[in-house]
Write an enzyme that holds these catalytic residues in place. Structure first.
Site, PDB file in Angstrom:
ATOM      1  CB  SER A   1       2.469   0.843 -11.009  1.00 18.12           C
ATOM      2  OG  SER A   1       2.463   2.015 -11.147  1.00 18.12           O
TER       3      SER A   1
ATOM      4  CB  THR B   1       5.881   1.385  -6.518  1.00 13.38           C
ATOM      5  OG1 THR B   1       4.877   0.659  -5.541  1.00 13.38           O
ATOM      6  CG2 THR B   1       6.317   0.204  -7.619  1.00 13.38           C
TER       7      THR B   1
ATOM      8  CE  LYS C   1       6.368   3.777  -2.173  1.00 10.46           C
ATOM      9  NZ  LYS C   1       4.953   4.043  -1.370  1.00 10.46           N
TER      10      LYS C   1
ATOM     11  N   GLY D   1      -1.173   0.585  10.845  1.00  8.42           N
ATOM     12  CA  GLY D   1      -0.052   0.348   9.880  1.00  8.42           C
ATOM     13  C   GLY D   1       1.163   1.163  10.391  1.00  8.42           C
TER      14      GLY D   1
ATOM     15  N   GLY E   1      -8.753   4.861  -2.112  1.00  5.14           N
ATOM     16  CA  GLY E   1      -7.186   5.095  -2.496  1.00  5.14           C
ATOM     17  C   GLY E   1      -6.846   5.645  -3.576  1.00  5.14           C
TER      18      GLY E   1
END
Length: 281
Positions: free
Chosen positions: A14, A62, A66, A127, A248
């Site tokens: 992270s 994360t 979720k 996705g 990202g």
């Protein structure tokens, strides 16, 4: 001292602690942001302990939590409820409130573009996971027609139907974008086209995303939400073909800024974000 954290399994990857530490150093808030490894079996005890800690203001969430974190919240923000996933839990009085900041965070680097009028807006969304659901909802409400592509087009269609998106949208198989196409795209000025990777393909440890850039209309923007590595094969191929590419860090900073404000009670100082982007790279 007030503190917040990010939880997940694993958690070492992270980048949230680095982002929030950067902003806290530029803030008047005396707070701390941590990373905490929590397995699925430990979620209930984690939230029970944090409820009892008055210094804890909340947490980012994360993978893989979720979807399951919602059960530990007292209520959900309408957007989190619509998406069906929570990636931010905030203590508000006696309640733990679940939010989803993926969609608004994703849109942040596109705001100037979306403030302009367009003949039409289309997004090829690759996705069908939790982030894809949030992004699909955000884009549909910005007037985009979506082509949602997954390994199973049936799952893509079910996602579209479950979200009850405004507008007319389409499901597709991810594999069809791997082959060269000679489709005659509309080349008029004023079209807004996005190609978005929300899959883990291209991430460290995963195979590359099979996408041929001939499927992108002229002027398309390629946007990859993968953050490790920052420069994915998907984005490199886009730039080689002459397309604009967003990595990202764009979504990561957008959602982190929303989280920071809710967790620490003030908007972060974004004036040194260029240095922060370099740090994240």
């Amino acid at each position: 001292m007030t503190y917040a954290e990010v939880i997940g399994d694993p958690i070492t990857q992270s980048k949230s602690p680095a982002i929030h530490a950067h902003w806290l150093a530029r803030s008047n808030t005396k707070g701390e942001y941590r990373a905490h490894h929590v397995t699925s079996d430990e979620l209930a005890s984690y939230f029970a302990q944090r409820r009892a800690d008055p210094e804890w203001s909340g947490c980012n969430v994360t993978m893989p939590h979720k979807l399951s974190v919602a059960a530990h919240c007292d209520r959900l923000d309408p957007l989190a409820e619509a998406v069906g996933a929570v990636n931010l839990v905030v203590r508000e009085g006696e309640e733990l409130v679940g939010y989803n900041v993926d969609g608004p965070g994703f849109l942040e680097p596109l705001r100037d573009r979306l403030a302009q009028p367009h003949l039409f807006r289309m997004a090829r969304l690759l996705g069908t996971g939790g982030a894809a659901r949030a992004i699909a909802l955000a884009l549909a409400h910005e007037g985009f027609t979506l082509v949602v592509a997954g390994r199973d087009p049936g799952k893509s269609l079910r996602m579209i139907e479950a979200l009850d998106l405004p507008g007319d949208h389409h499901a597709a198989a991810l594999g069809q974008f791997a082959q060269i196409t000679d489709f005659p795209f509309d080349e008029r000025e004023g079209c807004c086209d996005l190609v978005i990777n929300t899959t883990p393909l291209g991430m460290e440890g995963f195979p590359d995303l099979p996408f041929d850039t001939s499927h992108a209309p002229p002027g398309s923007v390629f946007y990859d939400i993968v953050t490790h590595p920052i420069d994915t094969p998907f984005l490199r191929a886009a730039r080689r073909a002459g397309f604009e590419a967003l990595d990202g860090r764009a979504m990561l900073l957008g959602q982190a800024a929303l989280s920071f404000e809710k967790l620490f009670g003030e908007a972060p100082d974004r004036s040194a974000d260029d240095a922060l982007r370099e740090l994240l790279a």
